[in-house]
Design a protein around this motif. Sequence first.
Motif, PDB file in Angstrom:
ATOM      1  N   ALA A   6       0.869  -1.180   0.000  1.00  0.00           N
ATOM      2  CA  ALA A   6       0.000   0.000   0.000  1.00  0.00           C
ATOM      3  C   ALA A   6       0.903   1.226   0.000  1.00  0.00           C
ATOM      4  CB  ALA A   6      -0.901   0.012   1.226  1.00  0.00           C
ATOM      5  N   LEU A   8       0.910   5.360   0.475  1.00  0.00           N
ATOM      6  CA  LEU A   8       0.209   6.554   0.929  1.00  0.00           C
ATOM      7  C   LEU A   8       1.200   7.703   0.895  1.00  0.00           C
ATOM      8  CD1 LEU A   8      -2.324   7.842   2.207  1.00  0.00           C
ATOM      9  CD2 LEU A   8      -1.492   7.046   4.425  1.00  0.00           C
ATOM     10  N   VAL A  11       0.332  13.133   3.190  1.00  0.00           N
ATOM     11  CA  VAL A  11      -0.761  13.149   4.170  1.00  0.00           C
ATOM     12  C   VAL A  11      -1.021  14.561   4.693  1.00  0.00           C
ATOM     13  CG1 VAL A  11      -1.526  12.249   6.394  1.00  0.00           C
ATOM     14  CG2 VAL A  11      -0.304  10.760   4.810  1.00  0.00           C
ATOM     15  N   HIS A  44      -6.520  19.302   2.948  1.00  0.00           N
ATOM     16  CA  HIS A  44      -5.952  18.278   3.830  1.00  0.00           C
ATOM     17  C   HIS A  44      -6.783  18.189   5.100  1.00  0.00           C
ATOM     18  CE1 HIS A  44      -2.575  17.909   1.166  1.00  0.00           C
ATOM     19  NE2 HIS A  44      -2.387  19.205   1.219  1.00  0.00           N
ATOM     20  N   ILE A  48      -9.971  12.470   6.636  1.00  0.00           N
ATOM     21  CA  ILE A  48      -9.704  11.714   5.416  1.00  0.00           C
ATOM     22  C   ILE A  48      -8.463  10.854   5.579  1.00  0.00           C
ATOM     23  CG2 ILE A  48      -9.070  11.919   2.980  1.00  0.00           C
ATOM     24  CD1 ILE A  48     -10.939  14.390   2.908  1.00  0.00           C
ATOM     25  N   ALA A  49      -7.434  11.408   6.209  1.00  0.00           N
ATOM     26  CA  ALA A  49      -6.222  10.620   6.478  1.00  0.00           C
ATOM     27  C   ALA A  49      -6.568   9.400   7.328  1.00  0.00           C
ATOM     28  CB  ALA A  49      -5.169  11.484   7.163  1.00  0.00           C
ATOM     29  N   ASP A  50      -7.403   9.594   8.318  1.00  0.00           N
ATOM     30  CA  ASP A  50      -7.787   8.481   9.184  1.00  0.00           C
ATOM     31  C   ASP A  50      -8.617   7.440   8.427  1.00  0.00           C
ATOM     32  OD1 ASP A  50      -6.403   9.635  11.281  1.00  0.00           O
ATOM     33  OD2 ASP A  50      -8.181  10.597  12.128  1.00  0.00           O
ATOM     34  N   LEU A  52      -8.319   6.811   5.207  1.00  0.00           N
ATOM     35  CA  LEU A  52      -7.357   6.106   4.363  1.00  0.00           C
ATOM     36  C   LEU A  52      -6.632   5.027   5.151  1.00  0.00           C
ATOM     37  CD1 LEU A  52      -5.929   9.099   2.329  1.00  0.00           C
ATOM     38  CD2 LEU A  52      -7.197   7.153   1.406  1.00  0.00           C
ATOM     39  N   ASP A  55      -8.912   2.096   5.596  1.00  0.00           N
ATOM     40  CA  ASP A  55      -9.021   1.341   4.350  1.00  0.00           C
ATOM     41  C   ASP A  55      -7.774   0.489   4.107  1.00  0.00           C
ATOM     42  OD1 ASP A  55     -10.599   0.832   1.880  1.00  0.00           O
ATOM     43  OD2 ASP A  55      -8.817   1.699   0.932  1.00  0.00           O
ATOM     44  N   ILE A  56      -6.613   1.063   4.365  1.00  0.00           N
ATOM     45  CA  ILE A  56      -5.370   0.301   4.199  1.00  0.00           C
ATOM     46  C   ILE A  56      -5.356  -0.896   5.140  1.00  0.00           C
ATOM     47  CG2 ILE A  56      -2.868   0.379   4.605  1.00  0.00           C
ATOM     48  CD1 ILE A  56      -2.979   3.280   3.447  1.00  0.00           C
TER      49      ILE A  56
END
Length: 144
Positions: A6, A8, A11, A44, A48-50, A52, A55-56
């Motif tokens: 994965a 990313l 961030v 940002h 949304i970071a959380d 992602l 999901d990962i």
Amino acid sequence: MRIRLAHLSDVHLAPLPPGSLFRQFALKRVMGGLNWKFRRHLWHDRAIADLLVDDIRAHKPDHVALTGDIVNLSARAEFRQAALWLQSFGSPDWISFVPGNHDAYVPVRWEDGLSHFAAYMTGSMSVEHAFTSSHNAQPFPYVR
């Protein structure tokens, strides 16, 4: 051997910690902070970071490559905040981090900045001609 990776990137963890614009004053940091306040905060979002990260984790990759720009202005408090976020994301044996330009936005002592991510930037192989200094955990670039 096949692995599922994965990736990313960028961030730019939010929000900016209180006082990060003016503590350890640097004109570039102030200008970047104003850009953040008027524009970049719209792009940002920590939520949304959380999402992602969730999901990962749900896809259970073998390894995660986190590249560039975990922070915004290279403020000391940002590094501490990002380190906590990264630790909650996963362990250093599962995540490899490579810093980006915002992680070195202005000069910051190793101890106050990137050292917070040292375990995530440590390799398991030696690399010919790798760079070694007091500003990295071990020779850089690293290989796992």
